[in-house]
Design a protein around this motif. Structure first.
Motif, PDB file in Angstrom:
ATOM      1  N   THR A  29       0.846  -1.197   0.107  1.00 23.68           N
ATOM      2  CA  THR A  29      -0.024  -0.072  -0.009  1.00 23.68           C
ATOM      3  C   THR A  29       0.903   1.324  -0.365  1.00 23.68           C
ATOM      4  OG1 THR A  29      -1.653  -1.143   1.325  1.00 23.68           O
ATOM      5  CG2 THR A  29      -1.919   1.345   1.163  1.00 23.68           C
ATOM      6  N   LEU A  30       2.011   1.206   0.909  1.00 19.33           N
ATOM      7  CA  LEU A  30       2.694   2.425   0.733  1.00 19.33           C
ATOM      8  C   LEU A  30       3.382   2.693  -0.460  1.00 19.33           C
ATOM      9  CD1 LEU A  30       4.009   4.555   2.803  1.00 19.33           C
ATOM     10  CD2 LEU A  30       5.816   3.065   3.474  1.00 19.33           C
ATOM     11  N   ALA A  31       3.963   1.640  -1.326  1.00 20.68           N
ATOM     12  CA  ALA A  31       4.539   1.788  -2.469  1.00 20.68           C
ATOM     13  C   ALA A  31       3.501   2.304  -3.290  1.00 20.68           C
ATOM     14  CB  ALA A  31       5.061   0.447  -2.930  1.00 20.68           C
ATOM     15  N   THR A  32       2.361   1.782  -3.462  1.00 20.30           N
ATOM     16  CA  THR A  32       1.191   2.426  -4.326  1.00 20.30           C
ATOM     17  C   THR A  32       0.741   4.003  -4.184  1.00 20.30           C
ATOM     18  OG1 THR A  32       0.195   0.129  -4.420  1.00 20.30           O
ATOM     19  CG2 THR A  32      -1.080   2.070  -5.149  1.00 20.30           C
ATOM     20  N   VAL A  33       0.775   4.263  -2.781  1.00 19.22           N
ATOM     21  CA  VAL A  33       0.536   5.545  -2.291  1.00 19.22           C
ATOM     22  C   VAL A  33       1.719   6.373  -2.744  1.00 19.22           C
ATOM     23  CG1 VAL A  33       0.172   7.190  -0.481  1.00 19.22           C
ATOM     24  CG2 VAL A  33      -1.062   5.222  -0.506  1.00 19.22           C
ATOM     25  N   GLY A  34       3.319   5.853  -2.749  1.00 19.10           N
ATOM     26  CA  GLY A  34       4.088   6.746  -3.122  1.00 19.10           C
ATOM     27  C   GLY A  34       3.958   6.933  -4.650  1.00 19.10           C
ATOM     28  N   VAL A  35       3.399   6.059  -5.449  1.00 21.31           N
ATOM     29  CA  VAL A  35       3.312   6.142  -6.848  1.00 21.31           C
ATOM     30  C   VAL A  35       2.405   7.093  -7.379  1.00 21.31           C
ATOM     31  CG1 VAL A  35       2.868   5.266  -9.218  1.00 21.31           C
ATOM     32  CG2 VAL A  35       4.315   4.118  -7.652  1.00 21.31           C
ATOM     33  N   VAL A  36       1.289   7.142  -6.588  1.00 21.31           N
ATOM     34  CA  VAL A  36       0.004   8.072  -6.807  1.00 21.31           C
ATOM     35  C   VAL A  36       0.618   9.181  -6.417  1.00 21.31           C
ATOM     36  CG1 VAL A  36      -2.286   8.801  -6.212  1.00 21.31           C
ATOM     37  CG2 VAL A  36      -1.778   6.360  -6.593  1.00 21.31           C
ATOM     38  N   ALA A  37       1.254   9.863  -5.324  1.00 22.59           N
ATOM     39  CA  ALA A  37       1.761  10.841  -4.617  1.00 22.59           C
ATOM     40  C   ALA A  37       2.477  11.541  -5.733  1.00 22.59           C
ATOM     41  CB  ALA A  37       2.202  10.886  -3.248  1.00 22.59           C
ATOM     42  N   MET A  38       3.526  10.824  -6.362  1.00 17.84           N
ATOM     43  CA  MET A  38       4.561  11.222  -7.062  1.00 17.84           C
ATOM     44  C   MET A  38       3.795  11.711  -8.441  1.00 17.84           C
ATOM     45  SD  MET A  38       8.053   8.965  -7.257  1.00 17.84           S
ATOM     46  CE  MET A  38       7.181   7.490  -7.272  1.00 17.84           C
ATOM     47  N   LEU A  39       2.994  11.150  -9.099  1.00 19.80           N
ATOM     48  CA  LEU A  39       2.132  11.667 -10.201  1.00 19.80           C
ATOM     49  C   LEU A  39       1.400  12.858  -9.891  1.00 19.80           C
ATOM     50  CD1 LEU A  39       0.828   8.194 -11.804  1.00 19.80           C
ATOM     51  CD2 LEU A  39       2.902   9.669 -12.398  1.00 19.80           C
TER      52      LEU A  39
END
Length: 305
Positions: free
Chosen positions: A226-236
């Motif tokens: 979940t943290l990795a997914t949130v990180g991707v969304v946050a970067m975009l």
């Protein structure tokens, strides 16, 4: 004599109020600057735990502490002075530099999304083994990666306080650097030790403690995903928003005005629309950079025939 003492005390009280107001302003500005860097902070927290994978659990906190010191050194000794010089003498470069960092965030987010869709996993993090030499290599690799993320965080923070006096900018950026480093690596330390905490609780005599411990052990893989997914969304999202606002500041108004026209009057709904538009822009820009990067890579590969 008493009148002079009263006047002196009034002056001291006024100076104290002024100092308190200045501290409050610095704290407010530092908080605002830190919030703008949220996307990079999440990505930093998601990336770092991989560096202690396979390490002796007794050495995990020590290695994370060394990485945190390297991160703080990056921010305060190298990045902070360079950004202060830039903001003082070449302030017009700040927006283009910020947009370059935003484009890099879009690229990172789109690249990770592309790898996830293709089922690829490019793990560039060296696997740790026992011994000081391998630990030194892991720490060096982590600190080099952190330099890029720290630079992005500090540039985003500087953009929020660019109108402040030089001394205030220096103090605010130093506060942001220390606070974010403590936050990121404190969370990382908690994440990497959560399994051990769960195992310890699972061995307790209390039934509740055992249930909590087993729950923690089972939950950690999902938390990391979940943290990795949130990180991707946050970067975009953050990268796209930087590009959106930067284009407006450089005089390219069409894109910003188009998004602004889509925003409803309701503040919360408007924020969601702006966030979705920023993330979409980040995805489009990131996908274009990823496609170009892979095309260049394919052209460099020798042809067999």
């Amino acid at each position: 004599m008493s009148g002079g003492l009263a006047a002196l005390l009034d002056d001291v009280a006024a100076l104290a109020r002024l100092a308190a107001a200045s501290v409050d302003d610095v704290g407010t500005a530092a908080g605002r600057a830190s919030a703008k860097a949220a996307g990079v902070i999440v990505d930093d927290a998601a990336v770092t735990p991989r560096y202690v994978r396979g390490l002796d659990p007794r050495r995990e906190l020590s290695v994370i502490g060394r990485i945190a010191k390297g991160s703080l050194r990056n921010k305060l000794i190298f990045i902070l002075p360079a950004l202060l010089v830039l903001s003082q003498f070449l302030p017009w470069l700040l927006t283009p530099l910020l947009m370059v960092g935003g484009a890099y965030l879009c690229f990172e987010g789109a690249e990770k999304l592309w790898e996830k869709l293709r089922g690829e996993s490019h793990d560039e993090v060296p696997r740790t083994q026992d011994g000081p030499e391998s630990e030194d290599a892991v720490v060096s690799s982590a600190v080099r990666t952190d330099f890029i993320l720290s630079a992005e965080i500090m540039v985003i923070a500087l953009n929020e306080v660019s109108s402040e006096p030089l001394l205030s900018r220096a103090i605010i950026l130093a506060v942001v650097g220390v606070a974010i480093t403590a936050l990121v690596y404190g969370v990382v330390a908690l994440i990497v030790r959560m399994d051990d905490i769960g195992v310890a609780l699972a061995e307790r005599s209390s039934r509740l403690a055992r249930r909590i411990g087993r729950g923690l052990v089972k939950a950690m893989p999902k938390v990391m995903t979940t943290l990795a997914t949130v990180g991707v969304v946050a970067m975009l999202w953050v990268g796209g928003h930087i590009l959106l606002v930067g284009s407006e500041e450089l005089g390219w108004h069409a894109l910003y005005e188009a998004v602004h026209r889509l925003e409803p009057a309701n503040m919360v709904a408007g924020w969601f629309v702006n966030t979705a538009a920023s993330a979409l822009l980040g995805l489009i820009v990131g996908a274009a950079i990823v496609a170009g990067w892979h095309w260049i890579g394919s052209r460099r590969q020798p042809h067999v025939g």
